[in-house]
Design an enzyme around this catalytic site. Structure first.
Site, PDB file in Angstrom:
ATOM      1  CG  ASP A  45      -2.072  -0.980   1.065  1.00 26.43           C
ATOM      2  OD1 ASP A  45      -2.889  -1.415   2.016  1.00 26.43           O
ATOM      3  OD2 ASP A  45      -2.168  -1.752   0.170  1.00 26.43           O
ATOM      4  CB  ALA A  46       3.893   1.922   1.801  1.00 28.09           C
ATOM      5  CG  LEU A  95      -0.536   1.565 -48.538  1.00 27.94           C
ATOM      6  CD1 LEU A  95       0.691   1.456 -47.654  1.00 27.94           C
ATOM      7  CD2 LEU A  95      -0.177   3.084 -49.505  1.00 27.94           C
ATOM      8  CD  GLU A 128       6.838   6.507 -44.224  1.00 28.55           C
ATOM      9  OE1 GLU A 128       6.035   5.898 -43.779  1.00 28.55           O
ATOM     10  OE2 GLU A 128       6.838   7.744 -44.716  1.00 28.55           O
ATOM     11  CE  LYS A 130       1.377  -2.665 -46.007  1.00 25.68           C
ATOM     12  NZ  LYS A 130       0.688  -3.246 -44.842  1.00 25.68           N
ATOM     13  CG  ASP A 132       2.068  -7.177 -39.999  1.00 24.79           C
ATOM     14  OD1 ASP A 132       0.827  -6.829 -40.412  1.00 24.79           O
ATOM     15  OD2 ASP A 132       2.459  -8.430 -40.000  1.00 24.79           O
ATOM     16  CE1 TYR A 240       0.415   5.222 -41.483  1.00 28.86           C
ATOM     17  CE2 TYR A 240       1.565   3.740 -40.135  1.00 28.86           C
ATOM     18  CZ  TYR A 240       0.417   4.243 -40.852  1.00 28.86           C
ATOM     19  OH  TYR A 240      -0.372   3.378 -40.850  1.00 28.86           O
ATOM     20  CE  LYS A 328       2.195  -7.158 -47.931  1.00 29.33           C
ATOM     21  NZ  LYS A 328       0.674  -7.275 -47.724  1.00 29.33           N
ATOM     22  CB  CYS A 422      -4.189 -44.974 -32.555  1.00 24.86           C
ATOM     23  SG  CYS A 422      -4.014 -43.315 -31.904  1.00 24.86           S
ATOM     24  CB  CYS A 425      -5.641 -45.348 -27.971  1.00 29.81           C
ATOM     25  SG  CYS A 425      -6.311 -45.302 -29.678  1.00 29.81           S
ATOM     26  CB  CYS A 440      -7.429 -42.719 -33.996  1.00 27.21           C
ATOM     27  SG  CYS A 440      -7.745 -43.698 -32.556  1.00 27.21           S
ATOM     28  CB  CYS A 446      -8.054 -42.470 -28.854  1.00 33.09           C
ATOM     29  SG  CYS A 446      -6.786 -41.632 -29.211  1.00 33.09           S
TER      30      CYS A 446
HETATM   31  S1  IVH Z   1       0.584   4.784 -45.500  1.00 34.96           S
HETATM   32  C1  IVH Z   1      -2.601   6.409 -47.788  1.00 34.96           C
HETATM   33  N1  IVH Z   1       2.808   4.213 -44.151  1.00 34.96           N
HETATM   34  O1  IVH Z   1      -0.515  -0.367 -44.202  1.00 34.96           O
HETATM   35  C2  IVH Z   1      -1.585   5.698 -47.134  1.00 34.96           C
HETATM   36  N2  IVH Z   1       0.847   2.626 -43.932  1.00 34.96           N
HETATM   37  O2  IVH Z   1      -1.599  -1.869 -46.420  1.00 34.96           O
HETATM   38  C3  IVH Z   1      -2.114   5.068 -45.717  1.00 34.96           C
HETATM   39  N3  IVH Z   1       0.905   0.587 -42.805  1.00 34.96           N
HETATM   40  O3  IVH Z   1      -3.620   0.933 -43.595  1.00 34.96           O
HETATM   41  C4  IVH Z   1      -1.123   4.253 -45.143  1.00 34.96           C
HETATM   42  N4  IVH Z   1       3.120   1.035 -42.376  1.00 34.96           N
HETATM   43  O4  IVH Z   1      -1.976   0.296 -41.710  1.00 34.96           O
HETATM   44  C5  IVH Z   1       1.465   3.991 -44.321  1.00 34.96           C
HETATM   45  N5  IVH Z   1       4.829   3.422 -43.151  1.00 34.96           N
HETATM   46  C6  IVH Z   1       3.478   3.139 -43.297  1.00 34.96           C
HETATM   47  C7  IVH Z   1       2.751   2.134 -42.875  1.00 34.96           C
HETATM   48  C8  IVH Z   1       1.539   1.795 -43.324  1.00 34.96           C
HETATM   49  C9  IVH Z   1       2.064   0.260 -42.052  1.00 34.96           C
HETATM   50  C10 IVH Z   1      -0.103   0.023 -42.869  1.00 34.96           C
HETATM   51  C11 IVH Z   1      -1.376   0.689 -42.702  1.00 34.96           C
HETATM   52  C12 IVH Z   1      -2.242   0.802 -43.809  1.00 34.96           C
HETATM   53  C13 IVH Z   1      -1.788  -0.548 -44.414  1.00 34.96           C
HETATM   54  C14 IVH Z   1      -2.031  -0.462 -45.960  1.00 34.96           C
END
Ligand code: IVH
Length: 699
Positions: A45-46, A95, A128, A130, A132, A240, A328, A422, A425, A440, A446
């Site tokens: 608590d302290a 995109l 940049e 991308k 995930d 971004y 990609k 199996c 069993c 099986c 089993c």
């Molecule tokens: S720009 C109009 N920059 O990728 C452009 N998107 O596949 C809008 N994402 O929905 C996105 N890194 O969630 C941009 N450096 C980056 C990104 C990025 C990841 C994602 C974003 C977008 C999706 C499209």
């Protein structure tokens, strides 16, 4: 944590104070949760009072950071029924994709043609990573964070302000003073790979379902209605791009990124401004090479035309800007040695061969198992024990063995002989005509099938019992405390035996028994699904529940349908989606006396609720045209189709302008491209599942 905050409040800069306030709020709400919730407090608590005092001191010194709704008041204030909707003042775009250098070259050519630039003129791009994760839009008014939203369908998202407030990397007050009155910053929320692994470990220990990848984990955390849960998980943010801005002094993406940094946002340090395609591709190679070393997942590189005036002119086509493209990464492939092949026995007895691999790092994740699907697959790929194999992990997908490296095959590599009994069993494992899998024949004799059936029974879409996951089911089976589903509802009789189990403790046993009690009353379709009958997924279970109403009538009907000249049989196969094959599995299941007995026994323990049919045409999917493509991980194509149709959607085989949603599973190919071209909304399997979840819980 506490010991690290040595700096006296008087010496804190505004920026430090803002960051610490966020972190403190997060920490305090986590402790609140432990204190008020079921868990035991983590600090004295302290120590807790010390954190509170520090928070108050900082708010006193920097009243402008506290605002009228302080973080610690807002965090934890869960909205009543779901998130409220936010209409994006400018749509959140997606995109289009490039898969190789040619696609990138074509992108640049298109841009130059559109802008009437000379073929060999300089074209500056910002490249940049991308990230995930999940995109989010953050709205600032006079430099203060006022609202945060998910992307949603691009036009309308969900208000996740409370959850975003718990993310330390999202400034609540912008730095400097040159920000526009209205500023909407867009970027990506993500979870780091190490945090993802730690979260999954905790979930596994608690008997909860683990997340497939960091993106799902981030999505799951962000979608928590209770922001204190979000706070307890670590999320991060890279900025971004922008949405609405009352004024914009930056004239290029590169300048804008610098501005975002000055305002207190994190931007990705691997971004670079490059001239032309060749330089862009060099950067792509560099980023790809460093990918597995990054602490977070990325799935490509985004190229954006740097100049804002060019972006303006280029505009967008369908739902993607003409001025950007996502290059990609191919699925990451790695070589390793296949040391052994084990057989896993599933819920319905299916034998699945699993490759045990010399552990290797694939894109930052250690992989030591890969699925081999079935015996034909092993033969087709000529996989032998001791072979060097190429494995890949693509997105969510379970690692796969792509091929054998024949040049490296040693003389001692041995052919695998698929078992005819199996391994658990010892029952025969026949292979039915036209089937690729062996099953099986042991049924409930089993032990593997018993365990898998119970795990399925308690899983999320079935009885959904909190704190009863795979690990707990195995432990209870081992101690012979449960054997059948009904036993779960009699566990309270063994409270003493449960409490003395190592690592369980009184509190967690209490919680488990409460979770079980909470499920004694349960909807009929969940019960049918929970039985784990072959081919009876959620959608089919729902159809059966709606058609027969009660368990007694279902059992009576299925019993009668064993005679395929009966009226009962005709009625059964006439239920939409239920053909002869599904009917046969259903009949076979209830014909086994031990199954029959198991179901009756269960019925004694629970209170089954009849389903009310949803008013036709009332679900948000009613009348929508849906197409599935690629491999779905959570359900078969037939089930996915049935489920969509139950909710009023029309499922077709090809994408056209009339398509409302394309659900893209793993390895989605040309349909996904076509959908993107036509501006059809593409949902990942997770997004689709989330949508279904929302619809079914709303009904
Ligand atoms: S720009 C109009 N920059 O990728 C452009 N998107 O596949 C809008 N994402 O929905 C996105 N890194 O969630 C941009 N450096 C980056 C990104 C990025 C990841 C994602 C974003 C977008 C999706 C499209």
């Amino acid at each position: 944590m506490i010991g690290l905050r040595l700096k006296p409040v008087a010496q804190l800069s505004r920026r430090e104070a803002a960051r610490e306030l966020t972190a403190l709020g997060e920490e305090i709400s986590t402790h609140d949760q432990h204190y008020h919730g079921a868990d035991a407090p983590l600090i004295s608590d302290a120590e807790y009072d010390g954190l509170r005092r520090r928070l108050d001191d900082i708010k006193d010194k920097f009243p402008e950071l506290a605002g009228n709704e302080t973080l610690s008041e807002r965090v934890g204030a869960a909205p009543a029924g779901g998130f409220s909707k936010v209409t994006h003042s400018r749509p959140m775009l997606s995109l289009s994709n490039a898969f190789d250098g040619n696609d990138v070259q074509e992108f640049a050519d298109r841009v130059r043609r559109f802008l009437l630039l000379a073929e060999d003129s300089a074209l500056a791009l910002v490249a940049e990573p991308k990230i995930d994760g999940l995109s989010a839009a953050l709205r600032y008014q006079d430099g203060r964070f006022v609202q945060g939203a998910t992307r949603g369908d691009g036009a309308i998202g969900e208000d996740i302000t409370a959850n975003l407030l718990t993310i330390a990397e999202i400034p609540q007050q912008l730095e400097g003073d040159d920000w526009p009155e209205i500023l909407e910053v867009r970027g990506e929320i993500y979870m780091r790979k190490d945090e993802f692994a730690a979260l999954n470990k905790r979930r596994e220990d608690a008997g909860e379902k683990v997340f497939a990848n960091p993106r799902n984990a981030a999505a799951g955390s962000l979608r928590q209605l209770d922001a204190t849960v979000t706070a307890a998980r670590s999320l991060h943010f890279f900025a971004y791009s922008s949405g609405e801005m009352s004024t914009n002094t930056a004239t290029s993406q590169w300048q804008f990124l610098a501005q975002l940094q000055a305002w207190g946002f994190r931007t990705n340090e691997h971004s670079a401004r490059v001239e032309g395609v060749a330089a862009a591709l060099t950067l792509y190679q560099q980023v790809a090479a460093g990918r597995s070393e990054l602490p977070y997942d990325i799935d490509g590189v985004v190229y954006k035309v740097d100049r804002f005036d060019f972006q303006e002119r280029l505009g967008m086509v369908s739902r993607a800007p003409r001025w950007a493209i996502a290059h990609k990464f191919p699925a990451e492939q790695v070589q390793t040695v296949l040391e052994a092949i084990d057989i896993q026995v599933g819920r319905t007895g299916a034998l699945t061969p699993v490759a045990r691999l010399q552990p290797v790092n694939v894109g930052g994740v250690m992989v030591s198992n890969a699925t081999l699907h079935n015996e034909d697959e092993i033969r087709r790929k000529d996989i032998r024990i001791g072979d060097h194999v190429v494995i890949q992990r693509a997105g969510d997908v379970i690692p796969q063995v792509v091929r054998v490296v024949r040049e490296k095959r040693s003389a001692s590599a041995t052919e695998y002989v698929f078992p005819s009994y199996c391994p658990v069993c010892d029952s025969p494992v026949p292979r039915d005509d036209g089937e690729a899998v062996r099953r099986c024949s042991g049924g409930l004799v089993c032990a593997a099938q018993v365990a898998e059936r119970l795990k399925h029974f308690v899983s999320r879409n079935a009885f959904d019992i909190d704190g009863l996951g795979a690990k707990q089911v195995h432990a209870l089976l081992q101690d012979r405390l449960i054997e059948t589903p009904a036993d779960i509802f009699r566990l309270h009789r063994h409270k003493a035996a449960l409490t003395v189990r190592e690592g369980w403790g009184e509190k967690s046993v209490e919680n488990l028994l409460t979770a079980i009690e909470n499920r004694r009353q349960i909807a009929f379709d969940r019960v049918i699904f929970a039985l784990g009958i072959r081919q009876i997924g959620q959608a089919t279970a729902r159809l059966l529940a709606l058609s027969y109403g009660t368990l007694d009538s279902l059992i009576a009907a299925v019993d009668a349908a064993a005679d395929d000249s009966s009226q009962a049989y005709l009625e059964l196969v006439n239920i939409d989606q239920i053909g002869a094959a599904v009917a046969a599995d259903l009949i076979r299941f209830f014909q086994l006396p031990q199954n029959h007995q198991m179901v009756l026994d269960l019925a004694q323990e629970i209170d089954i609720q009849e389903l009310a049919a949803p008013p036709p045409g009332q679900t948000p999917l009613a009348g929508k045209v849906v197409v599935f493509t690629g491999t779905l991980q959570t359900m078969g194509r037939a089930e996915a189709k049935a489920r969509a149709e139950t909710l009023g959607a029309k499922v077709t085989g090809s994408v056209s302008a009339k398509t409302d949603y394309l659900i893209a599973g793993a390895d989605a190919g040309s349909k996904a491209r076509k959908a993107a071209d036509l501006g059809v909304q593409i949902l990942s399997e997770d997004e689709w599942q989330a949508m279904l979840q929302q619809i079914t819980s709303a009904n």
